[in-house]
Design a protein around this motif. Structure first.
Motif, short mmCIF file in Angstrom:
data_model
loop_
_atom_site.label_atom_id
_atom_site.label_comp_id
_atom_site.label_asym_id
_atom_site.label_seq_id
_atom_site.Cartn_x
_atom_site.Cartn_y
_atom_site.Cartn_z
N ASP A 34 -2.16 10.02 4.09
CA ASP A 34 -3.61 9.96 4.39
C ASP A 34 -4.31 10.70 5.24
O ASP A 34 -4.36 10.54 6.25
CB ASP A 34 -3.77 8.35 5.02
CG ASP A 34 -5.03 7.65 5.35
OD1 ASP A 34 -6.20 8.28 4.55
OD2 ASP A 34 -5.38 6.76 5.92
N GLU A 64 -9.25 3.65 2.43
CA GLU A 64 -8.89 3.86 1.03
C GLU A 64 -7.86 3.02 0.56
O GLU A 64 -7.92 2.35 -0.58
CB GLU A 64 -8.22 5.29 0.92
CG GLU A 64 -6.67 5.60 1.11
CD GLU A 64 -6.69 5.41 2.84
OE1 GLU A 64 -7.45 5.57 3.62
OE2 GLU A 64 -5.44 4.88 3.17
N ASP A 66 1.62 6.02 5.65
CA ASP A 66 0.88 5.08 5.05
C ASP A 66 1.17 4.32 3.74
O ASP A 66 0.59 3.70 3.29
CB ASP A 66 -0.36 6.12 4.95
CG ASP A 66 -1.80 5.11 5.09
OD1 ASP A 66 -1.64 3.92 5.84
OD2 ASP A 66 -2.72 5.23 4.54
N THR A 87 -0.24 -0.94 5.70
CA THR A 87 -0.80 -0.13 7.05
C THR A 87 -2.37 0.18 6.96
O THR A 87 -2.82 0.99 6.70
CB THR A 87 -0.26 1.31 7.22
OG1 THR A 87 -0.24 2.09 5.87
CG2 THR A 87 1.43 1.21 7.47
N LYS A 147 1.03 -1.26 0.07
CA LYS A 147 -0.02 -0.13 0.09
C LYS A 147 0.89 1.26 0.12
O LYS A 147 1.65 1.40 0.80
CB LYS A 147 -0.97 -0.07 1.06
CG LYS A 147 -1.59 1.24 1.60
CD LYS A 147 -2.69 1.22 2.81
CE LYS A 147 -3.28 2.66 3.04
NZ LYS A 147 -4.16 2.35 4.33
ZN ZN Z 1 -4.62 4.53 5.09
#
Ligand code: ZN
Ligand code: BES
Ligand code: ZN
Length: 493
Positions: free
Chosen positions: A266, A345, A284, A370, A261
């Motif tokens: 974020d 997200e 993130d 994360t 990710k």
């Molecule tokens: Zn996130």
């Protein structure tokens, strides 16, 4: 950090570290009367070799210093104790201002397991604990300077072999890959937008071995990567998807896909996060950072498998084009999801990437993210959560991780909770019931995007990707978890 290997009779340094098991009569590699007298002096300040304790001894002449580093009880020995003990000893050396430290390597008979593993762990403890992220900081006069050189001093020069020297070089390479991943996640959010991360990833290319492709926004549109695109739509910074491919030198035994990710910040989007602690959300992208760290490592070693790295990058912001709660997102495999919170997200980026990764016919697919605060609630900040369909890899990650000092624990992935994701407007909702099994329902959502029959493991690193306090060999900030465990896993395939 510079490293060197030398026979004891040739060492001329000023500060020497020796390990000691709790309760032993002498430190490792310091037998006889000398050793016994060191232990007697250390005992005056209650040092008996306790784990994580050190004792600083000076020779009569005051010229050389000896640091005893406790390994704890002999029968409780685990390799990770060597990393911690080395880190503590180097901290002690740093406090007395030494730049070069000798580390007395015991004889192979004195330690359980392979001596090369022991030495490699010491090197990792040293390199990883001397990491600093100070590129934006003006040095202060009283800043302690981390030790710059580690000299491995061999008590028995027969152990000073080419294989030993290779073990040291590899341990340095592994540690540097971790530090690279730490640098990426520690970097403030604004200087590392998605396209910049794509450029950094491109720098990892290596002729004949590592190929890097960056799929920009227009291409993601053509491919139908609605998850990555919609999450990135609230930012001025366009999203991208990085695809790295490692080709082994010999015949490839397996194909592994590793996905991370990569939310470069974020904010939560329109479902904006509380401002307290929001600064840590620069981290993130630690999953994607770990993937890049792995490819940095792959540039220096031979593993017998083909490795694909997928790093979807986006900035989750509440700008005018942002996705909205109630929106429906269509992902790469055609499945649609109803958005409830724009703060959930990460799963959309992973959904596109898992579906895309499945087309590469992997024997194993791992994603690192994360992903959920719920995982931190369940397992705390030192354990990563494991969920997935490949039980053998899950078991392996737990046992390899323990050796590496990176901790994992499995959570169930029961079909019976799939009902939590039921939606009236799309194929599914992207989140479950508030406050109920948040890590598990995220895992169940991801599972919908894993191709039929593809063995898959999801690693939720929301806890250990970042630490507020110093750990033994991870200073406060990004930790680089789980780069070393995945590296060891790939090496062992
Ligand atoms: Zn996130
Ligand atoms: N990046 C966060 C998860 C996170 C939280 C990572 C704390 C590290 C520390 C993720 O995007 C997120 O916000 N998840 C939400 C999901 C929820 C809205 C279903 C969460 O965990 O609160
Ligand atoms: Zn979020």
């Amino acid at each position: 950090m510079r490293t060197d290997l030398i026979a004891r009779k040739n060492w001329t340094g000023k500060v020497l570290v020796a390990f000691m098991f709790d309760g032993d009569k002498t430190p490792l590699a310091l037998p006889g009367e000398d050793g016994r007298s060191f232990v007697a002096v250390a005992a005056e300040e209650k040092f008996t070799g306790q784990l994580k304790k050190t004792s600083l001894l000076r020779s009569e002449a005051g010229a050389a210093k000896l640091i005893l580093a406790g390994l704890g009880k002999r029968k409780e020995f685990e390799l990770d104790r060597v990393r911690s003990a080395t880190a503590r000893a180097l901290k002690r050396a740093e406090d007395i201002g030494s730049d070069s430290v000798g580390l007395l390597v015991p004889d192979s008979k004195e330690v359980k397991g392979d001596l090369a593993d022991f030495v490699a762990a010491a090197v990792e403890g040293a390199v990883l604990s001397s990491y600093r992220f100070d590129k934006y900081r003006t040095p202060k006069p009283d800043d302690a300077k981390p030790v710059g050189e580690l000299v491995l001093v061999f008590a028995n020069s027969k152990n000073l072999s080419a294989a030993m020297s290779k073990a040291v070089t590899e341990a340095v390479a592994r540690s540097e890959a971790v530090c690279f991943a730490r640098d990426l996640a520690n970097e403030p959010p604004s200087p590392k937008p998605p396209e910049k991360m794509g450029e950094i990833a491109s720098g990892l290319a290596k002729k004949g071995r590592i190929a890097v492709e960056v799929m920009h926004k227009a291409e993601l549109e053509k491919l139908g990567m609605g998850g990555i695109l919609r999450v990135g739509a609230g930012s001025h910074q366009p999203p991208c998807l990085v695809h790295l491919t490692y080709t082994p030198p010999g015949k490839s035994k397996k194909t592994v896909v590793v996905i991370g990710k990569g939310i470069t910040f974020d904010s939560g989007g329109l479902s904006i996060k509380p401002s307290t602690g929001m600064e840590t959300m620069k981290d993130d992208m630690a999953g994607a950072g770990a993937v890049l760290g792995l490819f940095k490592w792959l540039g220096s070693v031979d593993v017998p498998v083909t490795v694909h790295g997928l790093a979807p990058f986006a900035e989750n912001m509440p700008g005018g084009g942002a996705q909205k709660p109630g929106d429906v997102i269509k992902h790469y495999n055609g499945k649609t999801a109803e958005v409830i919170s724009t703060d959930a997200e990460g799963r959309h980026l992973l959904a596109d990437s898992l579906a895309y990764g499945s087309t590469l016919n992997p024997d194993l697919m791992i994603d690192i993210a994360t992903l959920t605060g719920a995982c931190v609630v369940a397992l705390g900040d030192e354990y990563s959560g494991l969920l997935g369909t490949d039980q053998r890899t899950i078991d392996r990650l737990i046992s390899v991780g323990r050796q590496e000092g990176e901790f994992f624990w499995q959570l169930p992935l029961p079909d019976r909770y799939k009902s939590h994701l039921r939606s009236r407007v799309a194929d599914m909702k992207h989140t479950g019931k508030p406050g109920v099994a948040g890590t598990i329902t995220a895992g169940l959502f991801l599972k919908e995007f894993v191709g039929e029959g593809v063995p898959w493991v999801h690693i939720d690193i929301a806890g250990p990707s970042f630490t507020k306090e110093d750990w033994d060999y991870a200073p406060a900030g990004a930790t680089g978890v789980p780069v070393r465990t995945i590296a060891a896993l790939l090496k062992g395939l």
